[in-house]
Design a protein around this motif. Structure first.
Motif, PDB file in Angstrom:
ATOM      1  N   MET A   6     -77.290 122.670  30.432  1.00  0.00           N
ATOM      2  CA  MET A   6     -75.870 122.404  30.715  1.00  0.00           C
ATOM      3  C   MET A   6     -75.033 123.599  30.288  1.00  0.00           C
ATOM      4  N   THR A   7     -74.115 124.026  31.117  1.00  0.00           N
ATOM      5  CA  THR A   7     -73.312 125.190  30.796  1.00  0.00           C
ATOM      6  C   THR A   7     -72.431 124.939  29.587  1.00  0.00           C
ATOM      7  N   GLU A   8     -72.166 126.023  28.829  1.00  0.00           N
ATOM      8  CA  GLU A   8     -71.317 125.912  27.654  1.00  0.00           C
ATOM      9  C   GLU A   8     -69.866 126.205  27.993  1.00  0.00           C
ATOM     10  N   GLU A   9     -69.602 126.731  29.178  1.00  0.00           N
ATOM     11  CA  GLU A   9     -68.250 127.118  29.554  1.00  0.00           C
ATOM     12  C   GLU A   9     -67.626 126.051  30.446  1.00  0.00           C
ATOM     13  N   PHE A  10     -66.490 125.546  30.029  1.00  0.00           N
ATOM     14  CA  PHE A  10     -65.777 124.556  30.827  1.00  0.00           C
ATOM     15  C   PHE A  10     -64.385 125.093  31.129  1.00  0.00           C
ATOM     16  N   GLY A  11     -64.051 125.147  32.395  1.00  0.00           N
ATOM     17  CA  GLY A  11     -62.703 125.564  32.766  1.00  0.00           C
ATOM     18  C   GLY A  11     -61.784 124.362  32.828  1.00  0.00           C
ATOM     19  N   LEU A  12     -60.592 124.492  32.284  1.00  0.00           N
ATOM     20  CA  LEU A  12     -59.611 123.417  32.324  1.00  0.00           C
ATOM     21  C   LEU A  12     -58.677 123.617  33.506  1.00  0.00           C
ATOM     22  N   LEU A  13     -58.277 122.515  34.117  1.00  0.00           N
ATOM     23  CA  LEU A  13     -57.399 122.583  35.272  1.00  0.00           C
ATOM     24  C   LEU A  13     -55.994 123.040  34.873  1.00  0.00           C
ATOM     25  N   GLU A  14     -55.327 123.688  35.824  1.00  0.00           N
ATOM     26  CA  GLU A  14     -53.923 124.013  35.627  1.00  0.00           C
ATOM     27  C   GLU A  14     -53.102 122.736  35.758  1.00  0.00           C
ATOM     28  N   ILE A  15     -52.114 122.592  34.915  1.00  0.00           N
ATOM     29  CA  ILE A  15     -51.281 121.400  34.923  1.00  0.00           C
ATOM     30  C   ILE A  15     -50.153 121.590  35.922  1.00  0.00           C
ATOM     31  N   GLU A  16     -50.004 120.607  36.817  1.00  0.00           N
ATOM     32  CA  GLU A  16     -48.944 120.659  37.802  1.00  0.00           C
ATOM     33  C   GLU A  16     -47.666 120.064  37.239  1.00  0.00           C
ATOM     34  N   GLU A  17     -46.569 120.482  37.822  1.00  0.00           N
ATOM     35  CA  GLU A  17     -45.295 119.857  37.471  1.00  0.00           C
ATOM     36  C   GLU A  17     -45.262 118.471  38.081  1.00  0.00           C
ATOM     37  N   GLY A  18     -45.194 117.445  37.239  1.00  0.00           N
ATOM     38  CA  GLY A  18     -45.243 116.080  37.752  1.00  0.00           C
ATOM     39  C   GLY A  18     -43.982 115.311  37.426  1.00  0.00           C
ATOM     40  N   GLU A  19     -43.982 114.060  37.812  1.00  0.00           N
ATOM     41  CA  GLU A  19     -42.853 113.196  37.522  1.00  0.00           C
ATOM     42  C   GLU A  19     -42.903 112.769  36.060  1.00  0.00           C
ATOM     43  N   PRO A  20     -41.783 112.409  35.483  1.00  0.00           N
ATOM     44  CA  PRO A  20     -41.787 111.956  34.094  1.00  0.00           C
ATOM     45  C   PRO A  20     -42.590 110.680  33.933  1.00  0.00           C
ATOM     46  N   VAL A  21     -42.981 110.424  32.683  1.00  0.00           N
ATOM     47  CA  VAL A  21     -43.794 109.245  32.387  1.00  0.00           C
ATOM     48  C   VAL A  21     -43.069 107.990  32.837  1.00  0.00           C
ATOM     49  N   GLY A  22     -43.796 107.112  33.498  1.00  0.00           N
ATOM     50  CA  GLY A  22     -43.195 105.863  33.952  1.00  0.00           C
ATOM     51  C   GLY A  22     -44.249 104.959  34.532  1.00  0.00           C
ATOM     52  N   ASP A  23     -43.832 103.899  35.158  1.00  0.00           N
ATOM     53  CA  ASP A  23     -44.736 102.949  35.784  1.00  0.00           C
ATOM     54  C   ASP A  23     -44.521 103.015  37.284  1.00  0.00           C
ATOM     55  N   GLU A  24     -45.492 103.625  37.992  1.00  0.00           N
ATOM     56  CA  GLU A  24     -45.305 103.854  39.412  1.00  0.00           C
ATOM     57  C   GLU A  24     -45.159 102.560  40.201  1.00  0.00           C
ATOM     58  N   PHE A  25     -45.958 101.580  39.859  1.00  0.00           N
ATOM     59  CA  PHE A  25     -45.983 100.360  40.664  1.00  0.00           C
ATOM     60  C   PHE A  25     -45.266  99.220  39.939  1.00  0.00           C
ATOM     61  N   GLU A  26     -43.948  99.371  39.785  1.00  0.00           N
ATOM     62  CA  GLU A  26     -43.189  98.274  39.201  1.00  0.00           C
ATOM     63  C   GLU A  26     -43.367  97.016  40.043  1.00  0.00           C
ATOM     64  N   GLU A  27     -43.428  97.205  41.363  1.00  0.00           N
ATOM     65  CA  GLU A  27     -43.730  96.103  42.263  1.00  0.00           C
ATOM     66  C   GLU A  27     -44.854  96.556  43.185  1.00  0.00           C
ATOM     67  N   ILE A  28     -45.899  95.789  43.257  1.00  0.00           N
ATOM     68  CA  ILE A  28     -47.049  96.158  44.076  1.00  0.00           C
ATOM     69  C   ILE A  28     -47.110  95.234  45.280  1.00  0.00           C
ATOM     70  N   ASP A  29     -47.156  95.835  46.449  1.00  0.00           N
ATOM     71  CA  ASP A  29     -47.189  95.068  47.684  1.00  0.00           C
ATOM     72  C   ASP A  29     -48.594  94.531  47.907  1.00  0.00           C
ATOM     73  N   VAL A  30     -48.753  93.233  47.840  1.00  0.00           N
ATOM     74  CA  VAL A  30     -50.065  92.619  48.041  1.00  0.00           C
ATOM     75  C   VAL A  30     -50.056  91.716  49.267  1.00  0.00           C
ATOM     76  N   THR A  31     -49.120  91.952  50.173  1.00  0.00           N
ATOM     77  CA  THR A  31     -49.099  91.189  51.413  1.00  0.00           C
ATOM     78  C   THR A  31     -50.241  91.647  52.317  1.00  0.00           C
ATOM     79  N   ASP A  32     -50.482  90.897  53.363  1.00  0.00           N
ATOM     80  CA  ASP A  32     -51.572  91.235  54.269  1.00  0.00           C
ATOM     81  C   ASP A  32     -51.392  92.637  54.845  1.00  0.00           C
ATOM     82  N   THR A  33     -52.497  93.334  54.962  1.00  0.00           N
ATOM     83  CA  THR A  33     -52.500  94.679  55.525  1.00  0.00           C
ATOM     84  C   THR A  33     -53.159  94.641  56.898  1.00  0.00           C
ATOM     85  N   GLU A  34     -53.203  95.807  57.535  1.00  0.00           N
ATOM     86  CA  GLU A  34     -53.898  95.908  58.810  1.00  0.00           C
ATOM     87  C   GLU A  34     -55.356  95.498  58.670  1.00  0.00           C
TER      88      GLU A  34
END
Length: 294
Positions: free
Chosen positions: A1-29
């Motif tokens: 197993m390799t000893e070198e691990f590259g870490l991903l670059e961090i993207e500019e994202g949205e602030p911490v929160g809850d994306e799915f305050e309401e989740i649509d669970v109605t029938d889909t296609e």
């Protein structure tokens, strides 16, 4: 197993929160396809049911799930199925051929799953208020949650399978593995440099936390090695830092990780790891122009 691990670059994202305050669970296609069962869908259903590795998978491939798969095929995300990668209590993962190569398809069971373990992660989460114990609604919401968690982790610089598409209880994502086998779990490989490996896992835990997420079930069984990189799997149960049990889940993650690397010969303390993960992000250094205004 390799000893070198590259870490991903961090993207500019949205602030911490809850994306799915309401989740649509109605029938889909997919639900409508399953009810309609037109000629093409019936042929697709027969082809899947007759495939050798799916003959004993009636609990996974119910008609509505087949409808979801059919929709993903129609939308161009899947061309053909391969074999199973893994099976679990709530979901099975399969390889599939896509237009751009191989992908992984995670299918959450609806009829045959025991969701008592899921309740620990759902109860108290505002994204799941009003869902109750309806299995279909729970699974649809859970699948959407994993898709969102993968996107958030990736944006935060954590190496996870890239999420590609979602339909009802089916998640299509990047396949981690080669032609002959899936990516190997951390407990399945010889770790040449436990210290480096531990530091990468610790950094990923910290990045998850700073992205507002806690894995909730982190261990050597959902950390894999792919292309010389450590990758984190199974973010379906991951909760936001606002969850009432988030601290308990994080402490459990720290204990699991510390225990594993302790068996690799490192002196790792649960509390030290917890402190490193939750350490506040340092304030950025002021620029010379900012200094001049103070």
């Amino acid at each position: 197993m390799t000893e070198e691990f590259g870490l991903l670059e961090i993207e500019e994202g949205e602030p911490v929160g809850d994306e799915f305050e309401e989740i649509d669970v109605t029938d889909t296609e997919a639900d409508r396809i399953a009810r309609k069962q037109d000629r093409e869908f019936l042929e697709f259903r027969k082809r899947i049911k007759n495939t050798e590795q799916f003959k004993v998978e009636a609990s996974v491939f119910d008609d509505a799930t087949l409808g979801a798969l059919y929709k993903l095929v129609q939308d161009g995300y899947i061309d053909a199925f391969g074999g199973p990668i893994s099976t679990g209590k709530e979901a099975n993962v399969y390889t599939a051929l896509a237009p751009d190569g191989e992908v992984a398809v995670k299918v959450y069971r609806i009829n045959a799953s025991d969701f008592r373990d899921m309740r620990e992660y759902l109860d108290g989460d505002p994204r799941f208020e009003g869902i109750g114990s309806d299995k279909k609604k729970v699974v649809v919401a859970w699948t959407k949650k994993e898709f969102a968690n993968l996107k958030r982790a990736l944006a935060g610089g954590v190496r996870v399978p890239e999420p590609i598409a979602i339909e009802r209880n089916v998640l299509v994502m990047e396949y981690l593995g080669g032609e002959d086998q899936r990516a190997r779990r951390l407990n399945e490989v010889h770790i040449e440099n436990p210290r480096t490996t531990y530091e990468v896992v610790r950094e990923y835990m910290r990045r998850l936390y700073r992205s507002g997420l806690i894995h909730g079930d982190l261990s050597e069984y959902n950390l894999v090695v792919h292309g010389g990189e450590l990758c984190v799997l199974d973010l379906g149960q991951a909760v936001t830092v606002h969850h009432p049990n988030s601290r308990e889940f994080l402490e459990r993650d720290c204990h699991n990780v510390a225990a594993f690397f302790g068996r690799q010969g490192l002196e790792v303390d649960d509390g030290d790891l917890l402190e490193a993960v939750t350490e506040p992000e340092p304030e950025p250094e002021p620029t010379p122009s900012e200094d001049a205004t103070r």
